[in-house]
Design a protein around this motif. Structure first.
Motif, PDB file in Angstrom:
ATOM      1  N   ALA A   1     -32.713 -28.516  41.604  1.00  0.00           N
ATOM      2  CA  ALA A   1     -32.755 -29.654  42.512  1.00  0.00           C
ATOM      3  C   ALA A   1     -31.446 -29.798  43.277  1.00  0.00           C
ATOM      4  O   ALA A   1     -31.416 -30.365  44.350  1.00  0.00           O
ATOM      5  N   HIS A   2     -30.346 -29.268  42.722  1.00  0.00           N
ATOM      6  CA  HIS A   2     -29.042 -29.359  43.384  1.00  0.00           C
ATOM      7  C   HIS A   2     -28.940 -28.270  44.443  1.00  0.00           C
ATOM      8  O   HIS A   2     -28.318 -27.239  44.236  1.00  0.00           O
ATOM      9  N   ASP A   3     -29.526 -28.527  45.579  1.00  0.00           N
ATOM     10  CA  ASP A   3     -29.536 -27.544  46.643  1.00  0.00           C
ATOM     11  C   ASP A   3     -29.516 -28.278  47.970  1.00  0.00           C
ATOM     12  O   ASP A   3     -29.829 -29.459  48.047  1.00  0.00           O
ATOM     13  N   GLY A   4     -29.136 -27.584  48.992  1.00  0.00           N
ATOM     14  CA  GLY A   4     -29.186 -28.150  50.326  1.00  0.00           C
ATOM     15  C   GLY A   4     -27.945 -28.927  50.701  1.00  0.00           C
ATOM     16  O   GLY A   4     -26.874 -28.754  50.128  1.00  0.00           O
ATOM     17  N   PRO A   5     -28.090 -29.809  51.692  1.00  0.00           N
ATOM     18  CA  PRO A   5     -26.928 -30.506  52.243  1.00  0.00           C
ATOM     19  C   PRO A   5     -26.332 -31.527  51.271  1.00  0.00           C
ATOM     20  O   PRO A   5     -26.975 -31.959  50.331  1.00  0.00           O
ATOM     21  N   VAL A   6     -25.066 -31.869  51.545  1.00  0.00           N
ATOM     22  CA  VAL A   6     -24.374 -32.878  50.757  1.00  0.00           C
ATOM     23  C   VAL A   6     -24.008 -34.055  51.650  1.00  0.00           C
ATOM     24  O   VAL A   6     -23.804 -33.908  52.849  1.00  0.00           O
ATOM     25  N   THR A   7     -23.951 -35.230  51.037  1.00  0.00           N
ATOM     26  CA  THR A   7     -23.500 -36.439  51.713  1.00  0.00           C
ATOM     27  C   THR A   7     -22.069 -36.683  51.276  1.00  0.00           C
ATOM     28  O   THR A   7     -21.762 -36.644  50.082  1.00  0.00           O
ATOM     29  N   LEU A   8     -21.185 -36.926  52.235  1.00  0.00           N
ATOM     30  CA  LEU A   8     -19.765 -37.104  51.955  1.00  0.00           C
ATOM     31  C   LEU A   8     -19.351 -38.539  52.280  1.00  0.00           C
ATOM     32  O   LEU A   8     -19.554 -39.001  53.398  1.00  0.00           O
ATOM     33  N   ASP A   9     -18.789 -39.237  51.292  1.00  0.00           N
ATOM     34  CA  ASP A   9     -18.211 -40.569  51.490  1.00  0.00           C
ATOM     35  C   ASP A   9     -16.701 -40.393  51.514  1.00  0.00           C
ATOM     36  O   ASP A   9     -16.094 -40.055  50.492  1.00  0.00           O
ATOM     37  N   VAL A  10     -16.094 -40.620  52.680  1.00  0.00           N
ATOM     38  CA  VAL A  10     -14.663 -40.367  52.875  1.00  0.00           C
ATOM     39  C   VAL A  10     -13.939 -41.690  53.035  1.00  0.00           C
ATOM     40  O   VAL A  10     -14.421 -42.600  53.715  1.00  0.00           O
ATOM     41  N   ALA A  11     -12.754 -41.795  52.389  1.00  0.00           N
ATOM     42  CA  ALA A  11     -11.942 -43.011  52.498  1.00  0.00           C
ATOM     43  C   ALA A  11     -10.483 -42.659  52.278  1.00  0.00           C
ATOM     44  O   ALA A  11     -10.158 -41.634  51.670  1.00  0.00           O
TER      45      ALA A  11
END
Length: 173
Positions: free
Chosen positions: A27-37
């Motif tokens: 299931a850990h495949d494809g795009p990632v979401t990045l929360d930047v701060a």
């Protein structure tokens, strides 16, 4: 059920379970979401999660930071290292000078992701020394007198116990 029958059932069950793929593993495949701060000083923190299943990125994703500050200052590309704060967290360390920065973090294929934010970098604050420890070289600080008081009370209790035992011994004679 005989012992042999139980053994056969256990071996067959284990073999079948070994053949079934673990659902979270693929299931850990494809795009990632990045929360930047910003980190409150001159660095950047990133939380990376897989977009499909919302699980934190554990390994295998290379994040790269670039930034443009006031007056055209630039940083990067800087590879981000996984942080000890937990799975899916990455940090840059102190790479930004004080001021306003437009920061972009990207993740290349096979786990693409991109996030851009405005970060206000500041000079890192230092913790002041604890109150009452300036010039105090003992590890116990200003409460060293408690150790002396405790020792004195202990000595008095021991002497009182000895005196009481002697008094009881004289009374028996």
């Amino acid at each position: 059920m005989s012992v042999m029958r139980r053994l056969v059932v256990a071996v067959v069950s284990a073999a079948l379970l070994a053949l079934v793929p673990g659902l979270p593993a693929y299931a850990h495949d494809g795009p990632v979401t990045l929360d930047v701060a910003g980190d409150g000083a001159g660095g950047v923190t990133v939380r990376a999660i897989f977009t499909k299943d919302k699980h934190p990125v554990e390994t295998g994703v290379s994040l790269v930071l670039t930034g443009t500050g006031e007056d055209g200052r630039t940083v990067g590309p800087i590879p981000l290292a996984p942080s000890a704060e937990g799975q899916g967290f990455y940090t840059s360390g102190p790479v930004l000078t004080p001021g306003s920065w437009d920061v972009t973090v990207t993740a290349p294929n096979p786990h693409p992701g991109k996030a851009s934010v405005k970060v206000q970098a500041q000079v890192a604050q230092q913790m002041p020394p604890p109150a009452g420890t300036a010039g105090d070289e003992s590890p116990t600080g200003s409460f060293a007198w408690l150790w002396w008081l405790g020792g004195a009370v202990l000595v008095i209790l021991i002497l009182a116990a000895i005196a009481q035992s002697r008094t009881k011994a004289k009374a028996r004679v």
